[in-house]
Design an enzyme around this catalytic site. Structure first.
Site, PDB file in Angstrom:
ATOM      1  N   GLN A  16       0.840  -1.204   0.000  1.00 14.01           N
ATOM      2  CA  GLN A  16       0.000   0.000   0.000  1.00 14.01           C
ATOM      3  C   GLN A  16       0.873   1.252   0.000  1.00 14.01           C
ATOM      4  O   GLN A  16       1.914   1.298   0.655  1.00 14.01           O
ATOM      5  CB  GLN A  16      -0.949  -0.005   1.201  1.00 14.01           C
ATOM      6  CG  GLN A  16      -0.248  -0.049   2.561  1.00 14.01           C
ATOM      7  CD  GLN A  16      -1.226  -0.126   3.737  1.00 14.01           C
ATOM      8  OE1 GLN A  16      -2.439  -0.171   3.565  1.00 14.01           O
ATOM      9  NE2 GLN A  16      -0.690  -0.140   4.951  1.00 14.01           N
ATOM     10  N   HIS A  43       0.992  -4.892   2.815  1.00 15.64           N
ATOM     11  CA  HIS A  43      -0.334  -5.139   3.399  1.00 15.64           C
ATOM     12  C   HIS A  43      -0.448  -6.630   3.724  1.00 15.64           C
ATOM     13  O   HIS A  43      -0.885  -7.001   4.796  1.00 15.64           O
ATOM     14  CB  HIS A  43      -1.417  -4.690   2.407  1.00 15.64           C
ATOM     15  CG  HIS A  43      -2.828  -4.944   2.858  1.00 15.64           C
ATOM     16  ND1 HIS A  43      -3.918  -4.312   2.306  1.00 15.64           N
ATOM     17  CD2 HIS A  43      -3.341  -5.774   3.786  1.00 15.64           C
ATOM     18  CE1 HIS A  43      -5.043  -4.733   2.899  1.00 15.64           C
ATOM     19  NE2 HIS A  43      -4.726  -5.624   3.790  1.00 15.64           N
ATOM     20  N   PHE A 122      -1.786  -5.928  13.176  1.00 14.82           N
ATOM     21  CA  PHE A 122      -1.955  -6.030  11.724  1.00 14.82           C
ATOM     22  C   PHE A 122      -1.282  -7.318  11.227  1.00 14.82           C
ATOM     23  O   PHE A 122      -1.875  -8.097  10.480  1.00 14.82           O
ATOM     24  CB  PHE A 122      -1.340  -4.789  11.082  1.00 14.82           C
ATOM     25  CG  PHE A 122      -1.563  -4.604   9.600  1.00 14.82           C
ATOM     26  CD1 PHE A 122      -2.642  -5.175   8.931  1.00 14.82           C
ATOM     27  CD2 PHE A 122      -0.678  -3.817   8.867  1.00 14.82           C
ATOM     28  CE1 PHE A 122      -2.830  -4.967   7.566  1.00 14.82           C
ATOM     29  CE2 PHE A 122      -0.860  -3.605   7.507  1.00 14.82           C
ATOM     30  CZ  PHE A 122      -1.932  -4.189   6.857  1.00 14.82           C
ATOM     31  N   GLU A 126      -3.141 -10.548   9.455  1.00  8.28           N
ATOM     32  CA  GLU A 126      -2.758 -11.053   8.132  1.00  8.28           C
ATOM     33  C   GLU A 126      -2.300 -12.504   8.218  1.00  8.28           C
ATOM     34  O   GLU A 126      -2.566 -13.306   7.319  1.00  8.28           O
ATOM     35  CB  GLU A 126      -1.672 -10.162   7.519  1.00  8.28           C
ATOM     36  CG  GLU A 126      -2.181  -8.765   7.132  1.00  8.28           C
ATOM     37  CD  GLU A 126      -3.222  -8.795   6.022  1.00  8.28           C
ATOM     38  OE1 GLU A 126      -3.032  -9.526   5.035  1.00  8.28           O
ATOM     39  OE2 GLU A 126      -4.241  -8.071   6.138  1.00  8.28           O
ATOM     40  N   LYS A 129      -5.524 -14.690   8.748  1.00  7.05           N
ATOM     41  CA  LYS A 129      -6.405 -14.745   7.577  1.00  7.05           C
ATOM     42  C   LYS A 129      -5.729 -15.394   6.375  1.00  7.05           C
ATOM     43  O   LYS A 129      -6.319 -16.224   5.697  1.00  7.05           O
ATOM     44  CB  LYS A 129      -6.884 -13.339   7.213  1.00  7.05           C
ATOM     45  CG  LYS A 129      -7.836 -13.305   6.010  1.00  7.05           C
ATOM     46  CD  LYS A 129      -8.519 -11.952   5.859  1.00  7.05           C
ATOM     47  CE  LYS A 129      -9.521 -11.961   4.703  1.00  7.05           C
ATOM     48  NZ  LYS A 129     -10.213 -10.661   4.588  1.00  7.05           N
ATOM     49  N   HIS A 130      -4.501 -15.004   6.080  1.00  7.69           N
ATOM     50  CA  HIS A 130      -3.831 -15.449   4.850  1.00  7.69           C
ATOM     51  C   HIS A 130      -2.647 -16.385   5.123  1.00  7.69           C
ATOM     52  O   HIS A 130      -2.444 -17.362   4.408  1.00  7.69           O
ATOM     53  CB  HIS A 130      -3.349 -14.235   4.054  1.00  7.69           C
ATOM     54  CG  HIS A 130      -4.442 -13.290   3.661  1.00  7.69           C
ATOM     55  ND1 HIS A 130      -5.321 -13.565   2.635  1.00  7.69           N
ATOM     56  CD2 HIS A 130      -4.813 -12.085   4.155  1.00  7.69           C
ATOM     57  CE1 HIS A 130      -6.188 -12.550   2.512  1.00  7.69           C
ATOM     58  NE2 HIS A 130      -5.903 -11.641   3.427  1.00  7.69           N
TER      59      HIS A 130
HETATM   60  P1  5GP Z   1     -11.340  -5.518  -0.381  1.00  5.68           P
HETATM   61  O1  5GP Z   1     -12.778  -5.865  -0.407  1.00  5.68           O
HETATM   62  O2  5GP Z   1     -10.982  -4.358   0.468  1.00  5.68           O
HETATM   63  O3  5GP Z   1     -10.673  -5.511  -1.733  1.00  5.68           O
HETATM   64  O4  5GP Z   1     -10.647  -6.751   0.337  1.00  5.68           O
HETATM   65  C1  5GP Z   1     -10.931  -7.074   1.661  1.00  5.68           C
HETATM   66  C2  5GP Z   1     -10.058  -8.211   2.065  1.00  5.68           C
HETATM   67  O5  5GP Z   1     -10.376  -9.398   1.347  1.00  5.68           O
HETATM   68  C3  5GP Z   1      -8.574  -8.015   1.783  1.00  5.68           C
HETATM   69  O6  5GP Z   1      -7.944  -7.328   2.791  1.00  5.68           O
HETATM   70  C4  5GP Z   1      -8.078  -9.416   1.715  1.00  5.68           C
HETATM   71  O7  5GP Z   1      -7.899  -9.942   3.005  1.00  5.68           O
HETATM   72  C5  5GP Z   1      -9.214 -10.110   1.037  1.00  5.68           C
HETATM   73  N1  5GP Z   1      -9.025 -10.106  -0.432  1.00  5.68           N
HETATM   74  C6  5GP Z   1      -9.552  -9.225  -1.335  1.00  5.68           C
HETATM   75  N2  5GP Z   1      -9.194  -9.547  -2.588  1.00  5.68           N
HETATM   76  C7  5GP Z   1      -8.419 -10.649  -2.472  1.00  5.68           C
HETATM   77  C8  5GP Z   1      -7.755 -11.466  -3.420  1.00  5.68           C
HETATM   78  O8  5GP Z   1      -7.803 -11.265  -4.635  1.00  5.68           O
HETATM   79  N3  5GP Z   1      -7.060 -12.523  -2.923  1.00  5.68           N
HETATM   80  C9  5GP Z   1      -6.998 -12.798  -1.596  1.00  5.68           C
HETATM   81  N4  5GP Z   1      -6.274 -13.858  -1.213  1.00  5.68           N
HETATM   82  N5  5GP Z   1      -7.614 -12.061  -0.681  1.00  5.68           N
HETATM   83  C10 5GP Z   1      -8.315 -10.995  -1.111  1.00  5.68           C
HETATM   84  P1  5GP Z   2      -7.718  -7.293   4.775  1.00  6.40           P
HETATM   85  O1  5GP Z   2      -8.016  -6.101   3.972  1.00  6.40           O
HETATM   86  O2  5GP Z   2      -6.437  -8.042   4.592  1.00  6.40           O
HETATM   87  O3  5GP Z   2      -8.883  -8.171   5.174  1.00  6.40           O
HETATM   88  O4  5GP Z   2      -7.426  -6.642   6.171  1.00  6.40           O
HETATM   89  C1  5GP Z   2      -7.177  -5.371   6.477  1.00  6.40           C
HETATM   90  C2  5GP Z   2      -7.500  -5.327   7.941  1.00  6.40           C
HETATM   91  O5  5GP Z   2      -6.332  -4.972   8.659  1.00  6.40           O
HETATM   92  C3  5GP Z   2      -8.564  -4.319   8.225  1.00  6.40           C
HETATM   93  O6  5GP Z   2      -9.422  -4.847   9.219  1.00  6.40           O
HETATM   94  C4  5GP Z   2      -7.805  -3.157   8.764  1.00  6.40           C
HETATM   95  O7  5GP Z   2      -8.519  -2.476   9.757  1.00  6.40           O
HETATM   96  C5  5GP Z   2      -6.561  -3.787   9.345  1.00  6.40           C
HETATM   97  N1  5GP Z   2      -5.396  -2.917   9.147  1.00  6.40           N
HETATM   98  C6  5GP Z   2      -4.558  -2.524  10.119  1.00  6.40           C
HETATM   99  N2  5GP Z   2      -3.614  -1.722   9.620  1.00  6.40           N
HETATM  100  C7  5GP Z   2      -3.857  -1.602   8.296  1.00  6.40           C
HETATM  101  C8  5GP Z   2      -3.222  -0.887   7.250  1.00  6.40           C
HETATM  102  O8  5GP Z   2      -2.215  -0.175   7.418  1.00  6.40           O
HETATM  103  N3  5GP Z   2      -3.750  -1.013   6.017  1.00  6.40           N
HETATM  104  C9  5GP Z   2      -4.850  -1.793   5.774  1.00  6.40           C
HETATM  105  N4  5GP Z   2      -5.306  -1.862   4.519  1.00  6.40           N
HETATM  106  N5  5GP Z   2      -5.487  -2.465   6.735  1.00  6.40           N
HETATM  107  C10 5GP Z   2      -4.993  -2.376   7.993  1.00  6.40           C
END
Ligand code: 5GP
Ligand code: 5GP
Length: 236
Positions: A16, A43, A122, A126, A129-130
């Protein structure tokens, strides 16, 4: 570590741009370690399928019900998933396992969310989840992400192409994509968001990595990106 190896196709190394995280209407907060450098921050390292498996219900559940319900839903069955997630909720990140990486993680994987200001939260999120789906141990997961980021310095690659942070300049989206393809040797996916004035800006870069986490590959999927033809790279 989960008992069965996850079968995914590739990883996204998602980074990011802090300026674009912070200048939205929502704003941001700096972590305990202080204001991060004006550099892309990690991220996550996300295992991914090249094709969604089964129906698109996971995405639908996420869109309609939000993240928590989507997580619940995805735990129900393996059909309709576009990527694996939450593969072992019992496997929580241990500070001890990554103790030698913390200084580098603070610099390269800082939180900008106002939730806690603790980057460790954070990283834990991550990981759970991943990371638990990556077939990597905790230390390896974070070490590999750091190595990949260092090997392909996006901030330097963009600067080399004249794409430098500015609050007035806009850059063509194709010049950003071309610079990254030239600089890394592989095509990436780009995601934009909007600043407080509604202007499109480069928010996240998705580098694609082979499933052995050894080298970059051309991204097998191109995604919806919320980008416009010209984008900003705001000062951080
Ligand atoms: P957003 O809806 O903000 O794009 O994604 C929310 C969260 O869903 C991300 O932080 C990530 O954890 C997961 N996510 C979104 N797109 C992808 C993807 O293409 N691949 C994977 N592995 N996770 C994703
Ligand atoms: P994802 O998008 O992978 O599901 O997760 C993002 C999660 O991590 C969100 O719940 C967000 O609040 C938390 N988070 C903590 N720090 C950060 C940051 O610097 N950037 C983003 N995108 N998410 C963060």
């Amino acid at each position: 570590v989960s008992s069965t190896a996850e079968k995914f196709d590739f990883f996204y190394l998602v980074q990011q741009w802090p300026g674009s995280f912070c200048d939205t209407r929502q704003g941001c907060c700096f972590p305990d370690a202080g204001k991060p450098a004006a550099d892309f921050g990690i991220h996550g390292l996300w295992p991914n399928y090249a094709k969604c498996r089964g129906s698109q219900l996971q995405g639908l559940a996420r869109a309609v019900l939000g993240e928590d319900a989507a997580a619940l839903f995805s735990a129900v069955g393996r059909r309709g998933r576009c990527w694996p997630e939450y593969c072992n909720d019992g496997n929580t990140l241990s500070p001890w396992e990554i103790r030698d990486l913390v200084a580098s993680l603070d610099r390269n994987w800082p939180t900008l969310s106002c939730k806690s200001g603790r980057s460790f939260e954070f990283w834990s999120y991550e990981w759970k989840k991943h990371g638990t789906c990556s077939n990597l141990e905790q230390h390896e997961y974070f070490a590999r992400a750091l190595e990949l980021k260092a090997a392909h310095n996006l901030t330097a690659i963009l600067a080399g192409a004249g794409i430098v942070p500015s609050n007035t300049e806009t850059y063509s989206l194709s010049s950003v994509g071309d610079a990254i393809a030239q600089g890394t040797g592989f095509t990436a996916n780009l995601e934009c968001n909007r600043d407080a004035d509604g202007e499109a800006q480069l928010f996240q870069v998705y580098l694609c990595v082979d499933r052995e986490v050894k080298q970059l590959i051309d991204c097998p999927l191109s995604m919806r990106s919320k980008c416009t033809d010209r984008v900003k790279l705001p000062v951080f």
